[in-house]
Design a protein around this motif. Sequence first.
Motif, short mmCIF file in Angstrom:
data_model
loop_
_atom_site.label_atom_id
_atom_site.label_comp_id
_atom_site.label_asym_id
_atom_site.label_seq_id
_atom_site.Cartn_x
_atom_site.Cartn_y
_atom_site.Cartn_z
N SER A 141 1.12 7.04 -1.24
CA SER A 141 1.99 8.16 -1.61
C SER A 141 1.52 8.88 -2.87
O SER A 141 1.75 10.07 -3.02
N GLU A 142 0.84 8.15 -3.77
CA GLU A 142 0.47 8.74 -5.05
C GLU A 142 -0.97 9.23 -5.09
O GLU A 142 -1.29 10.12 -5.89
N ARG A 143 -1.84 8.68 -4.25
CA ARG A 143 -3.27 8.99 -4.39
C ARG A 143 -3.86 9.72 -3.19
O ARG A 143 -4.98 10.21 -3.27
N CYS A 144 -3.13 9.77 -2.09
CA CYS A 144 -3.66 10.37 -0.87
C CYS A 144 -2.99 11.72 -0.61
O CYS A 144 -1.82 11.93 -0.96
N GLY A 182 0.80 -1.23 0.00
CA GLY A 182 0.00 0.00 0.00
C GLY A 182 0.83 1.27 0.00
O GLY A 182 0.26 2.37 0.00
N ALA A 183 2.17 1.14 0.00
CA ALA A 183 3.01 2.33 0.06
C ALA A 183 2.80 3.23 -1.15
O ALA A 183 2.64 4.45 -1.02
N ARG A 184 2.80 2.64 -2.33
CA ARG A 184 2.64 3.46 -3.53
C ARG A 184 1.25 4.08 -3.64
O ARG A 184 1.15 5.29 -3.92
N THR A 216 10.47 4.61 2.88
CA THR A 216 10.86 5.29 1.65
C THR A 216 9.73 6.15 1.11
O THR A 216 9.94 7.28 0.67
N ALA A 217 8.52 5.61 1.15
CA ALA A 217 7.36 6.37 0.69
C ALA A 217 7.12 7.60 1.57
O ALA A 217 6.72 8.66 1.08
N ALA A 218 7.39 7.47 2.86
CA ALA A 218 7.20 8.61 3.76
C ALA A 218 8.16 9.75 3.43
O ALA A 218 7.79 10.92 3.52
N THR A 219 9.40 9.43 3.05
CA THR A 219 10.33 10.50 2.67
C THR A 219 9.84 11.23 1.42
O THR A 219 10.07 12.44 1.26
N TYR A 220 9.16 10.51 0.54
CA TYR A 220 8.60 11.14 -0.66
C TYR A 220 7.40 12.02 -0.31
O TYR A 220 7.31 13.16 -0.78
N THR A 221 6.48 11.50 0.50
CA THR A 221 5.28 12.29 0.82
C THR A 221 5.62 13.51 1.68
O THR A 221 4.90 14.51 1.64
N ILE A 222 6.72 13.44 2.42
CA ILE A 222 7.17 14.61 3.17
C ILE A 222 7.55 15.74 2.21
O ILE A 222 7.20 16.91 2.43
N GLU A 223 8.25 15.39 1.13
CA GLU A 223 8.59 16.40 0.13
C GLU A 223 7.34 16.92 -0.57
O GLU A 223 7.22 18.12 -0.85
N SER A 236 13.57 7.22 -4.88
CA SER A 236 12.59 6.27 -4.37
C SER A 236 12.42 5.10 -5.31
O SER A 236 12.33 5.27 -6.52
N PRO A 237 12.35 3.85 -4.78
CA PRO A 237 12.15 2.70 -5.63
C PRO A 237 10.68 2.42 -5.91
O PRO A 237 10.34 1.37 -6.42
N LEU A 238 9.80 3.34 -5.56
CA LEU A 238 8.37 3.07 -5.71
C LEU A 238 7.97 2.93 -7.17
O LEU A 238 6.99 2.27 -7.49
N SER A 239 8.68 3.54 -8.07
CA SER A 239 8.36 3.41 -9.49
C SER A 239 9.61 3.70 -10.29
O SER A 239 10.64 4.08 -9.75
N ASN A 240 9.53 3.52 -11.58
CA ASN A 240 10.69 3.75 -12.42
C ASN A 240 11.04 5.23 -12.48
O ASN A 240 12.20 5.60 -12.65
N ALA A 241 10.06 6.09 -12.40
CA ALA A 241 10.32 7.53 -12.41
C ALA A 241 10.89 7.97 -11.08
O ALA A 241 10.51 7.47 -10.03
#
Length: 314
Positions: A23-26, A18-20, A199-206, A256-261
């Motif tokens: 991070s991407e939808r919420c 559920g990390a991705r 890892t997802a949390a570091t992304y959503t913080i940004e 982030s390794p959540l996706s290729n981008a």
Amino acid sequence: MRIAVYLPLLLSLIAPLGARPLSERCEPRLATWLLTASALVLAAESTISLGLLAVTGLIRIPQLAGLGHWSAHSAQHDDPAELSVALIAGLLLGGAVLAAARMLWRRARSLASAAVEAACMPTSDGFVVVDDEAPDAYALPGLPGRVVVSTGMLHTLDKTEHDILLAHERAHLAAHHYLFVALAGLGAAANPLLRPLATAATYTIERWADERAAIATGDRARVARTVGKAALAAHRSPAPLQPPGPALGVLGRSKSPLSNAGPVPRRVDALLSPPLDRRSGLVLATTAILTLATWSTAEAAHDLHLLLEAVGVR
């Protein structure tokens, strides 16, 4: 303990899926809270489960069982867990405790060092300019914290983009984002299966700081261009700044390794799209997982209590 004690470990395998979506939808602020809470709660519950399993192995050793007035012979017959499982759980428990303690010690030291460094930076408004041609900017936690920007970054951005940069970095300090990073990292240290959540949390913080900057400036597209422009300038720089460990910057912490981008393109894309909502379905699913993990741990602890009563010497 036949099933309940293993549920937190199983949920530690499922929850990172559920990390991705989170991070991407919420909405980023809510997503950060959910991801951090999930990492902490699941790490705690899985560690407790390992401890409960390890105890079932300890009470089979006559010398240790005698200390608690338990019958090691009865424990060998009444305990549903295999001895090999209890031994593996004990080893994993030791590793989890050591890793979490090591991470906590290192994080506490880095935060203390950052606070001292911030206190030594003379400033009247919390804004510090560093003479360095490498474009970079970061928020340095402290009492109070500092926003550190290199001359290279100031030369890269125009006046309006300076305001966006400052709004982003000040959002990190105002919301104490470094604590979210530390807590999510602590959970991942205790249970490596939960690293995708940290890892997802570091992304959503940004993303959270990006949205705060967009609200402060009223121009989401301009914020997106500033983030992209700063990242491109830093990518071209051969010798970037080396900020302290707990520092957070407009360029993010790591890929982030959540996706290729990479995280920056995804942040830019999110800023060019309408703001996200709270996604009650994701919130309910996360709450359900954490509730189930807590309940199963409590149930396993109760089962162990009944087992200890059953193998007690009468």
